[in-house]
Design a protein around this motif. Structure first.
Motif, mmCIF file in Angstrom:
data_model
loop_
_atom_site.group_PDB
_atom_site.id
_atom_site.type_symbol
_atom_site.label_atom_id
_atom_site.label_comp_id
_atom_site.label_asym_id
_atom_site.label_seq_id
_atom_site.Cartn_x
_atom_site.Cartn_y
_atom_site.Cartn_z
ATOM 1 N N PRO A 87 -18.792 54.378 72.203
ATOM 2 C CA PRO A 87 -18.485 55.194 73.239
ATOM 3 C C PRO A 87 -17.784 54.558 74.582
ATOM 4 O O PRO A 87 -16.901 55.082 75.244
ATOM 5 C CB PRO A 87 -19.656 55.949 73.658
ATOM 6 N N GLU A 88 -18.500 53.395 74.937
ATOM 7 C CA GLU A 88 -17.826 52.899 76.124
ATOM 8 C C GLU A 88 -16.408 51.980 75.950
ATOM 9 O O GLU A 88 -15.762 51.567 76.963
ATOM 10 C CB GLU A 88 -18.765 51.627 76.466
ATOM 11 N N ASP A 89 -16.068 52.258 74.698
ATOM 12 C CA ASP A 89 -14.471 51.931 74.323
ATOM 13 C C ASP A 89 -13.622 52.929 74.703
ATOM 14 O O ASP A 89 -12.290 52.718 74.716
ATOM 15 C CB ASP A 89 -14.280 51.469 73.020
ATOM 16 N N THR A 90 -14.075 54.308 75.029
ATOM 17 C CA THR A 90 -13.228 55.320 75.372
ATOM 18 C C THR A 90 -12.373 54.957 76.793
ATOM 19 O O THR A 90 -13.036 54.403 77.554
ATOM 20 C CB THR A 90 -13.897 56.383 75.534
ATOM 21 N N ALA A 91 -10.892 55.067 76.510
ATOM 22 C CA ALA A 91 -10.165 54.987 77.670
ATOM 23 C C ALA A 91 -8.734 54.951 77.290
ATOM 24 O O ALA A 91 -8.405 55.314 75.942
ATOM 25 C CB ALA A 91 -10.227 53.317 77.949
ATOM 26 N N VAL A 92 -8.013 55.024 78.100
ATOM 27 C CA VAL A 92 -6.259 55.058 77.981
ATOM 28 C C VAL A 92 -6.037 53.349 77.555
ATOM 29 O O VAL A 92 -6.204 52.709 78.463
ATOM 30 C CB VAL A 92 -5.491 55.586 78.988
ATOM 31 N N TYR A 93 -5.487 53.178 76.453
ATOM 32 C CA TYR A 93 -5.023 51.938 76.299
ATOM 33 C C TYR A 93 -3.508 51.706 76.273
ATOM 34 O O TYR A 93 -2.721 52.700 75.827
ATOM 35 C CB TYR A 93 -5.459 51.487 74.704
ATOM 36 N N SER A 94 -2.998 50.723 77.068
ATOM 37 C CA SER A 94 -1.658 50.349 77.321
ATOM 38 C C SER A 94 -1.462 49.142 77.009
ATOM 39 O O SER A 94 -2.237 47.981 76.953
ATOM 40 C CB SER A 94 -1.424 50.626 79.013
ATOM 41 N N CYS A 95 0.173 48.921 76.511
ATOM 42 C CA CYS A 95 0.302 47.529 76.019
ATOM 43 C C CYS A 95 1.201 47.139 77.209
ATOM 44 O O CYS A 95 2.129 48.036 77.873
ATOM 45 C CB CYS A 95 1.256 47.291 74.740
ATOM 46 N N ALA A 96 1.108 45.846 77.533
ATOM 47 C CA ALA A 96 2.235 45.186 78.610
ATOM 48 C C ALA A 96 2.792 43.861 77.999
ATOM 49 O O ALA A 96 2.174 42.977 77.318
ATOM 50 C CB ALA A 96 1.542 45.009 79.658
ATOM 51 N N ALA A 97 4.125 43.420 78.563
ATOM 52 C CA ALA A 97 4.786 42.492 78.094
ATOM 53 C C ALA A 97 4.920 41.671 79.329
ATOM 54 O O ALA A 97 5.344 41.904 80.470
ATOM 55 C CB ALA A 97 5.993 43.031 77.524
ATOM 56 N N SER A 98 4.850 40.458 78.955
ATOM 57 C CA SER A 98 5.378 39.264 80.159
ATOM 58 C C SER A 98 6.144 38.314 79.508
ATOM 59 O O SER A 98 5.692 37.692 78.448
ATOM 60 C CB SER A 98 4.168 38.646 80.829
ATOM 61 N N ALA A 99 7.194 38.012 80.113
ATOM 62 C CA ALA A 99 7.865 36.679 79.605
ATOM 63 C C ALA A 99 7.337 35.068 79.592
ATOM 64 O O ALA A 99 7.804 34.228 79.268
ATOM 65 C CB ALA A 99 9.316 36.450 80.349
ATOM 66 N N LEU A 100 6.144 35.156 80.593
ATOM 67 C CA LEU A 100 5.291 33.970 80.643
ATOM 68 C C LEU A 100 4.562 33.834 79.526
ATOM 69 O O LEU A 100 3.734 34.628 79.063
ATOM 70 C CB LEU A 100 4.733 34.151 82.066
ATOM 71 N N PRO A 101 4.055 32.495 79.271
ATOM 72 C CA PRO A 101 3.149 32.348 78.499
ATOM 73 C C PRO A 101 1.807 32.494 78.908
ATOM 74 O O PRO A 101 1.632 32.415 80.073
ATOM 75 C CB PRO A 101 3.260 30.751 77.760
ATOM 76 N N MET A 102 0.782 32.721 78.326
ATOM 77 C CA MET A 102 -0.477 33.188 78.798
ATOM 78 C C MET A 102 -1.711 32.256 78.458
ATOM 79 O O MET A 102 -1.587 31.492 77.400
ATOM 80 C CB MET A 102 -0.861 34.705 78.443
ATOM 81 N N TYR A 103 -2.615 31.980 79.375
ATOM 82 C CA TYR A 103 -3.537 31.137 79.007
ATOM 83 C C TYR A 103 -4.770 31.784 79.512
ATOM 84 O O TYR A 103 -4.874 33.135 79.992
ATOM 85 C CB TYR A 103 -3.562 29.971 80.043
ATOM 86 N N SER A 104 -6.082 31.090 79.411
ATOM 87 C CA SER A 104 -7.245 31.823 79.394
ATOM 88 C C SER A 104 -7.745 32.106 80.653
ATOM 89 O O SER A 104 -8.288 33.299 80.977
ATOM 90 C CB SER A 104 -8.320 30.797 78.995
ATOM 91 N N VAL A 105 -6.791 31.511 81.738
ATOM 92 C CA VAL A 105 -7.163 32.078 83.314
ATOM 93 C C VAL A 105 -5.988 32.985 84.022
ATOM 94 O O VAL A 105 -6.370 33.479 84.947
ATOM 95 C CB VAL A 105 -7.258 30.800 84.193
#
Length: 126
Positions: A87-105
């Motif tokens: 139940p705590e997963d209930t939400a609006v889910y959106s995807c987003a894009a970035s041209a940058l590589p992502m890291y853990s921080v």
């Protein structure tokens, strides 16, 4: 340039859903793609990311072992397979894009994403 999410819906606790993030006007394989979610009355949070660099993958701690992010280059689509939903997963889910590589921080920081989808509702309830 557009991101379109689909696959949301109503599911019982313990069930599964697979969300899709389809792109038009951009080649998703060249972008880092992250799924965010926002529940009523709560701040938006990063759920999972697949980086443009080596397809590194990151997850929010509370979804590790239950959610899986993947990228289909041929279909220009990123997926989020969600199992053992709570139940705590209930939400609006959106995807987003970035041209940058992502890291853990960095992957969960909204400011680095420049392209957003409109979102899809996920409701986990009996």
């Amino acid at each position: 340039v557009q991101l379109v999410e689909s696959g949301g819906g109503l599911v019982q606790p313990g069930g599964s859903l697979k969300l899709s993030c389809a792109a038009s006007g951009l080649e998703l394989g060249k972008y880092s793609i992250t799924w965010f979610r926002q529940a009523p009355g709560k701040e938006r949070e990063g759920v999972s990311c697949i980086s443009s660099e080596q397809d590194r993958i990151y997850y929010l701690d509370s979804v590790k072992g239950r959610f899986t992010i993947s990228r289909d280059y041929a279909k220009n689509t990123v997926y989020l397979q969600m199992n053992s939903l709570k139940p705590e997963d209930t939400a609006v889910y959106s995807c987003a894009a970035s041209a940058l590589p992502m890291y853990s921080v960095s992957w969960y920081r909204e400011v680095v994403y420049t392209i957003w989808g409109q979102g899809t509702q996920v409701t986990v309830s009996s």
